[in-house]
Design a protein around this motif. Structure first.
Motif, PDB file in Angstrom:
ATOM      1  N   UNK A  29      -1.489 -31.112   8.985  1.00 38.49           N
ATOM      2  CA  UNK A  29      -2.887 -31.399   9.380  1.00 38.49           C
ATOM      3  C   UNK A  29      -3.316 -31.411  10.527  1.00 38.49           C
ATOM      4  N   UNK A  30      -4.627 -31.461  10.898  1.00 42.22           N
ATOM      5  CA  UNK A  30      -5.352 -31.153  11.508  1.00 42.22           C
ATOM      6  C   UNK A  30      -4.533 -32.380  12.867  1.00 42.22           C
ATOM      7  N   UNK A  31      -4.578 -32.045  14.589  1.00 41.93           N
ATOM      8  CA  UNK A  31      -3.999 -33.449  15.610  1.00 41.93           C
ATOM      9  C   UNK A  31      -5.102 -34.311  15.100  1.00 41.93           C
ATOM     10  N   UNK A  32      -3.607 -35.554  15.275  1.00 45.77           N
ATOM     11  CA  UNK A  32      -4.522 -36.684  15.392  1.00 45.77           C
ATOM     12  C   UNK A  32      -4.214 -37.697  14.634  1.00 45.77           C
ATOM     13  N   UNK A  50      -0.441 -31.761  13.436  1.00 50.44           N
ATOM     14  CA  UNK A  50       0.426 -33.150  13.502  1.00 50.44           C
ATOM     15  C   UNK A  50       1.164 -32.613  11.842  1.00 50.44           C
ATOM     16  N   UNK A  51       1.961 -33.876  11.538  1.00 45.66           N
ATOM     17  CA  UNK A  51       2.687 -33.459  10.182  1.00 45.66           C
ATOM     18  C   UNK A  51       3.099 -34.605   9.348  1.00 45.66           C
ATOM     19  N   UNK A  52       2.542 -34.672   8.690  1.00 50.37           N
ATOM     20  CA  UNK A  52       2.587 -35.870   7.500  1.00 50.37           C
ATOM     21  C   UNK A  52       3.879 -35.237   6.744  1.00 50.37           C
ATOM     22  N   UNK A  61      -7.456 -23.888  11.506  1.00 53.52           N
ATOM     23  CA  UNK A  61      -8.113 -25.852  11.426  1.00 53.52           C
ATOM     24  C   UNK A  61      -7.985 -26.240  10.209  1.00 53.52           C
ATOM     25  N   UNK A  62      -6.821 -26.911  10.026  1.00 51.84           N
ATOM     26  CA  UNK A  62      -5.584 -27.462   8.970  1.00 51.84           C
ATOM     27  C   UNK A  62      -6.878 -28.224   8.998  1.00 51.84           C
ATOM     28  N   UNK A  63      -6.616 -29.177   7.761  1.00 52.96           N
ATOM     29  CA  UNK A  63      -7.381 -30.627   7.485  1.00 52.96           C
ATOM     30  C   UNK A  63      -7.209 -31.087   7.630  1.00 52.96           C
TER      31      UNK A  63
END
Length: 229
Positions: free
Chosen positions: A147-150, A109-111, A206-208
């Motif tokens: 970042x990690x999906x979700x 995902x993207x913030x 594996x993004x945080x």
């Protein structure tokens, strides 16, 4: 998918093959091969902004396009994650001039936050020893944390716990169904997107998790002048 020694070797072989054939190294094609073969990300050919009569319009041809130069091309297949470099190069050759888009909600995902907030958050996160994934900078002063999906699903609950009804345009999350323009492509005629924190083997696959990042960014976005790293 993700980082492999074989992927690096094939990228280098593809580049050498192109040089032997006298082909110029197209940075966008090279990026597509890197994203699919090394980082395990799908890549989507996107529309681009073109200058017409002194202003930028979308190459899709829609006179009132809501996302000029920042949406997928219609009826053009994506380059799947794990595509070999030579195949990625060939596929991108079929869509000359297309923008390079990465779909959100799959590998990450993207913030999305203002650049100044992002830079202060990075200082704070690094002081705390927290992991930081890839971060891209846009030409209009925004930063995109991968970042990690979700994360997009977590944001409403975080807002409720902190007593916020909404965060407005200063902080938002992109999940499934969204896209970002990836380096080195141009974003809507404003200029190229670039990496502030490039992908690495540990962070691409594996993004945080975004929970601590979202809390830090939300505090900085709500009180940009009063909160310091």
């Amino acid at each position: 998918m993700g980082f492999t020694i074989g992927g690096i070797r094939e990228l280098r072989q593809t580049a050498r093959r192109g040089r032997r054939l006298g082909r110029p190294q197209n940075p966008v094609s090279c990026a597509v091969a890197e994203y699919t073969a090394l980082w395990g990300w799908a890549v989507v050919p996107g529309a681009r902004a073109v200058r017409d009569a002194g202003r930028y319009v979308c190459s899709c041809g829609a006179p009132a396009c809501p996302e000029p130069g920042a949406h997928p091309l219609a009826a053009v297949p994506e380059v799947p994650a794990g595509t070999a470099p030579v195949e990625a190069d060939r596929a991108w050759g079929d869509v000359p001039g297309a923008a390079l888009l990465l779909p959100t909600g799959r590998s990450f995902d993207v913030v999305d936050v203002p650049e100044d907030v992002a830079r202060r958050a990075l200082v704070r996160l690094e002081r705390m020893g927290l992991p930081v994934g890839p971060v891209a900078l846009t030409p209009h002063g925004r930063a995109w944390f991968l970042v990690a999906p979700g994360a997009a699903a977590e944001l409403p609950g975080l807002l409720a716990r902190t007593g916020c009804d909404a965060v407005g345009p200063d902080l938002r999350c992109l999940g499934r169904g969204g896209y970002i323009t990836a380096p080195p492509s141009d974003l809507g005629g404003l200029g190229p997107v670039r990496w502030l924190r490039p992908p690495t083997p540990p962070t691409a696959g594996r993004p945080p998790e975004a929970r601590l990042l979202l809390g830090t960014l939300l505090r900085l976005a709500r009180r940009p002048s009063a909160v310091h790293p």
